[in-house]
Write a protein that holds these residues in place. Structure first.
Motif, mmCIF file in Angstrom:
data_model
loop_
_atom_site.group_PDB
_atom_site.id
_atom_site.type_symbol
_atom_site.label_atom_id
_atom_site.label_comp_id
_atom_site.label_asym_id
_atom_site.label_seq_id
_atom_site.Cartn_x
_atom_site.Cartn_y
_atom_site.Cartn_z
ATOM 1 N N LYS A 177 -12.731 -22.791 -13.162
ATOM 2 C CA LYS A 177 -13.311 -22.394 -14.455
ATOM 3 C C LYS A 177 -12.562 -23.042 -15.619
ATOM 4 O O LYS A 177 -13.168 -23.431 -16.614
ATOM 5 C CB LYS A 177 -13.303 -20.879 -14.597
ATOM 6 C CG LYS A 177 -14.322 -20.191 -13.712
ATOM 7 C CD LYS A 177 -14.250 -18.683 -13.870
ATOM 8 C CE LYS A 177 -15.242 -18.000 -12.948
ATOM 9 N NZ LYS A 177 -15.166 -16.526 -13.080
ATOM 10 N N THR A 237 -15.487 -23.310 -18.441
ATOM 11 C CA THR A 237 -16.163 -22.010 -18.412
ATOM 12 C C THR A 237 -15.266 -20.921 -18.986
ATOM 13 O O THR A 237 -15.747 -19.995 -19.634
ATOM 14 C CB THR A 237 -16.544 -21.632 -16.958
ATOM 15 O OG1 THR A 237 -17.273 -22.718 -16.392
ATOM 16 C CG2 THR A 237 -17.387 -20.390 -16.910
ATOM 17 N N SER A 238 -13.964 -21.029 -18.750
ATOM 18 C CA SER A 238 -13.001 -20.085 -19.325
ATOM 19 C C SER A 238 -11.721 -20.840 -19.664
ATOM 20 O O SER A 238 -11.558 -22.001 -19.296
ATOM 21 C CB SER A 238 -12.711 -18.936 -18.356
ATOM 22 O OG SER A 238 -11.980 -19.408 -17.251
#
Length: 145
Positions: A34, A39-40
């Motif tokens: 991620k 995504t993060s």
């Protein structure tokens, strides 16, 4: 260059897999994925660990204006020995916790098992104190009168 691209390039430059990075930082492999896909974002503690792992300044990871990668880091064998010690300490701590849990479960089982035997009339302490009729010789009274 964005943080996600920097993290992916630095990991590849070090020749590490996502699984190896996740093991070093004690996070899931999915978390590393991620971070590298954007995504993060990693926490500040994980950013500090990544900075040490890749041997780059924390400022480099946070500054998205620069495109150049810093000079290559030292090989994995030359990394700070304190990181290796911390990893070993974590492994020992995990083993200690697992051992304590297994021991607690064993004690609970033995307590439960012993209690069940007592309720069924099979208490070893009460059996030892009584005279056993099973060990006595049978009394055969054979009168042929």
């Amino acid at each position: 260059m964005t943080l996600d691209k920097k993290l992916a390039r630095l990991r590849k430059r070090e020749g590490l897999s996502q699984a190896e990075v996740s093991e070093e930082l004690d996070v899931s492999r999915q978390a590393v994925t991620k971070w590298e896909t954007g995504t993060s974002r990693p926490s500040i503690e994980n950013l500090q660990s990544l900075s040490r792992l890749y041997n780059v300044p924390l400022e480099y990871l946070l500054d998205e204006s620069g495109d150049e990668l810093p000079a290559p880091a030292a090989p994995a064998a030359e990394r700070a020995p304190e990181q290796k010690v911390q990893k070993k300490e974590k492994q020992w701590m995990r083993l200690l916790v697992i051992g304590a849990v297994v021991l607690a479960l064993l004690v609970c089982f033995l307590f439960w098992y012993g209690r069940g035997q007592k309720e069924n009339g099979l208490d070893l302490h009460s059996i030892q104190g009584e005279e056993s009729t099973l060990l006595e010789e049978p009394d055969f009274n054979l009168n042929w009168e």
